[in-house]
Design a protein around this motif. Structure first.
Motif, short mmCIF file in Angstrom:
data_model
loop_
_atom_site.label_atom_id
_atom_site.label_comp_id
_atom_site.label_asym_id
_atom_site.label_seq_id
_atom_site.Cartn_x
_atom_site.Cartn_y
_atom_site.Cartn_z
N ILE A 211 0.88 -1.18 0.00
CA ILE A 211 0.00 0.00 0.00
C ILE A 211 0.90 1.22 0.00
N ARG A 212 0.83 1.99 -1.08
CA ARG A 212 1.75 3.12 -1.21
C ARG A 212 1.29 4.32 -0.39
N SER A 213 2.14 5.30 -0.32
CA SER A 213 2.02 6.36 0.69
C SER A 213 0.75 7.19 0.57
N HIS A 214 0.37 7.78 1.70
CA HIS A 214 -0.75 8.71 1.80
C HIS A 214 -2.10 8.05 1.51
N SER A 215 -2.20 6.74 1.66
CA SER A 215 -3.47 6.06 1.39
C SER A 215 -4.32 5.91 2.65
N VAL A 216 -5.62 5.81 2.43
CA VAL A 216 -6.58 5.70 3.54
C VAL A 216 -7.50 4.52 3.27
N PHE A 217 -7.55 3.60 4.20
CA PHE A 217 -8.49 2.48 4.12
C PHE A 217 -9.38 2.49 5.36
N GLY B 226 -7.89 -9.69 -0.88
CA GLY B 226 -7.10 -10.91 -0.99
C GLY B 226 -5.61 -10.61 -1.07
N GLU B 227 -4.84 -11.65 -1.23
CA GLU B 227 -3.39 -11.46 -1.22
C GLU B 227 -2.93 -10.71 -2.48
N GLY B 228 -1.79 -10.07 -2.33
CA GLY B 228 -1.17 -9.42 -3.48
C GLY B 228 -1.81 -8.10 -3.88
N LEU B 229 -2.50 -7.45 -2.98
CA LEU B 229 -3.01 -6.10 -3.27
C LEU B 229 -1.83 -5.16 -3.51
N ARG B 230 -1.95 -4.32 -4.52
CA ARG B 230 -0.93 -3.29 -4.76
C ARG B 230 -1.64 -1.98 -5.07
N THR B 231 -1.31 -0.94 -4.32
CA THR B 231 -1.94 0.35 -4.59
C THR B 231 -0.90 1.38 -4.99
N GLY B 232 -1.38 2.41 -5.67
CA GLY B 232 -0.58 3.61 -5.87
C GLY B 232 -0.68 4.49 -4.62
N HIS B 233 -0.37 5.76 -4.80
CA HIS B 233 -0.37 6.71 -3.71
C HIS B 233 -1.76 7.35 -3.56
N ARG B 234 -2.09 7.67 -2.30
CA ARG B 234 -3.28 8.47 -2.02
C ARG B 234 -4.56 7.78 -2.43
N VAL B 235 -4.64 6.47 -2.36
CA VAL B 235 -5.92 5.86 -2.65
C VAL B 235 -6.82 5.98 -1.42
N ILE C 79 -4.76 -0.98 -7.51
CA ILE C 79 -5.55 0.26 -7.40
C ILE C 79 -4.60 1.42 -7.61
N GLY C 80 -4.80 2.19 -8.68
CA GLY C 80 -3.84 3.24 -9.01
C GLY C 80 -3.94 4.47 -8.13
N THR C 81 -2.90 5.26 -8.19
CA THR C 81 -2.79 6.53 -7.48
C THR C 81 -4.07 7.37 -7.59
N LEU C 82 -4.53 7.86 -6.47
CA LEU C 82 -5.67 8.78 -6.38
C LEU C 82 -7.03 8.10 -6.58
#
Lengths: 249, 249, 249
Positions: free
Chosen positions: B63-69, B76-85, B99-102
């Motif tokens: 999970i990249r920086s500045h993200s909010v969940f 599931g496994e292997g989630l990859r996000t951009g920034h600020r999601v 899930i891409g940035t923003l």
């Protein structure tokens, strides 16, 4: 109520029962009313040479995380934002404003009471947004008729109008009371009150009163005040239920 | 592996080899699987009255920086996000989601396996996104046919479909298996499987099989599974190469 | 000048009079020129396997809060960003670049001098943007003609062109010198220099010289260099005033 990691200027004025989240920066020239919550990573009162005066946040407001507010704007009570909103200087906004996640208010704008800006809305300078307006995701209110230039004429969105997703309102356009702009429209001409426009360029489609609710009732979908009341003050809803479809505040 | 500036609830459950970046906030009701990296400025497990239950992040996620969940979603496994999601409650998502940035997921949605959401995608509530779907930047999945209202009918995007940049999918629309929505389209009607639609309003253009790769080969560009394999599991790619163009997981 | 909450690598090279805001992360492989301000919550020099080499930020630059820059890009002097910009690796950018709030530069791109990217602009990989270009909010420069694929052909935006709000430039398209793309356009074909295109799909509208300023003067709005000089270097403005409407740097 102030997280120990937050940095709050001793000049900032905080009301009673104000919560300041982790890693916040609250600068000078910020006044926050009673019973407000400022979530983590927010920066309030960013300095700018373009405005004097403080940032005023009315009581009972909620500003969600990672948001940035400049000084020199005024928000009435009951402001609620999503995450990562950016709000620049010289905005005058009424009470019960909602600003969705990622929305970007460029400042120098007038916003009425009970306005709902959904996620990722871009409000250019010199916009005028009246009471009870709805603006949906990825809508842009522009202001330069031949960019780049020094001409700056914002749109005017009149009371109870709704602008659907991914529409652009071009400079100086007036969207009339209770009008509906369909999704993905480009609005270059004024929109008459209580009409629906859509398309690129947007054209007249019908009167709003001809749109039926898709909830099985076959009742009119507009004025929306006849069926949608969530989050509005009971005294306003009472007036709507009493036949004042476009009650003024 | 936890940065000293991060604030991690003792109730959060972290797997083996989990990295928590600087200035993170990890709340109660968060469970993170093994070998995950949470970058700086992320807030996980934001409380909401709209959901019970924890936030579950599968193993091997980034999970990249500045993200909010928010809490109350499962990945599931292997989630990859951009920034600020921004990811709200009550999302049920499969493995290997990007899930891409923003991007802004409004919650209350179903997402399959191996889905790719690029930057700045907006997924409205009640969306259904099947396996192997691609959604490109500035696409909005809407859900209210006459906003504002209480009617909420999300779109359904079937397996292997691709929706190009800046398109709006209107409420309740079904985009069929392997279909392609061209850039900047407004999709008001169901899209038949393996067809291309484009425009505002979107209209049928051709069968996807008629689009040729612009790489000099003149081979068909669709099904894309014949030429694009980056990041997918070898066992899935093997099935594609074996002629199962639309293999199910 | 470095806020005590910031985490700055001892390997980062900071020039004279550099300010680093609260809660910043400045990693290895970052070089910041003299007289720069990095505002709060920024992360500079994010590691990536896709690039070697440092992140270079020229002197007299301002990076506003919550921004993220990867290593492996080079920016000339006088960079100014809004809030929450995301800038990936392998960008080569000239001096006096402005990048608006929320803009997302995907890396692997060439950007000239004196370029203005407004809020929420998305620059895909392999884009080429020449000097003095203007790109307005919610514009997307794409690069994949049949997504998803491995083909990646970015657009080329030539000097002094302006692309208005919510337009999509499709892969490989060339927008000519001084051209204007109207708001909410989808540009699939090359745009001739000094012409206006608009619509979905975008079509030729007129020569830019036929557009009049809406400031009461009735003078031509284009070349915009005849009336808009804010923020440009005096020596460039002098050349514009001397009749070099499209002066080269």
């Amino acid at each position: 109520m102030i997280h120990p990691s937050a940095v709050v200027s001793p000049r900032a004025k905080l009301g009673e029962n104000v919560q300041i989240g982790a890693f916040c920066l609250i600068h000078d020239d910020v006044e926050i009313g009673d019973n407000c919550e400022i979530q983590a990573y927010c920066e309030l009162g960013v300095a700018t040479p373009l405005a004097e005066g403080p940032l005023l946040i009315g009581s009972n407001s909620l500003i969600r995380s990672h948001s940035v507010f400049y000084r020199g704007s005024v928000f009435g009570e009951g402001l609620r934002t999503g995450h990562r909103v950016t709000v620049r200087e010289l905005i005058q906004a009424g009470k019960d404003l909602q600003i969705g996640t990622l929305s970007d208010l460029q400042g120098h704008a007038q916003i009425g009471h009970h306005v709902r800006l959904h996620s990722n809305v871009h409000i250019g300078q010199k916009s005028h947004i009246a009471d009870f307006v709805w603006i949906f995701p990825y809508v842009v209110l522009t202001n330069d008729p031949h960019p780049p230039s020094h001409v700056c004429v914002g749109p005017t969105i009149e009371a109870y109008a709704a602008i659907a997703t991914m529409s652009v309102i071009l400079p100086g356009v007036r969207v009339g009371e209770g009008a509906l702009v369909g999704a993905h429209s480009s609005v270059a001409r004024d929109v008459a009150p209580h009409t629906v426009v859509a398309g690129n360029p947007a054209k007249f489609i019908t009167q709003t009163s001809n749109i039926k609710l898709k909830d099985g009732s076959n009742e009119p979908a507009y004025p929306w005040t006849r069926h949608f009341h969530r989050g509005y003050p009971p005294e306003v809803v009472a007036r709507w239920l009493n036949g004042e479809d476009y009650a003024k505040t």
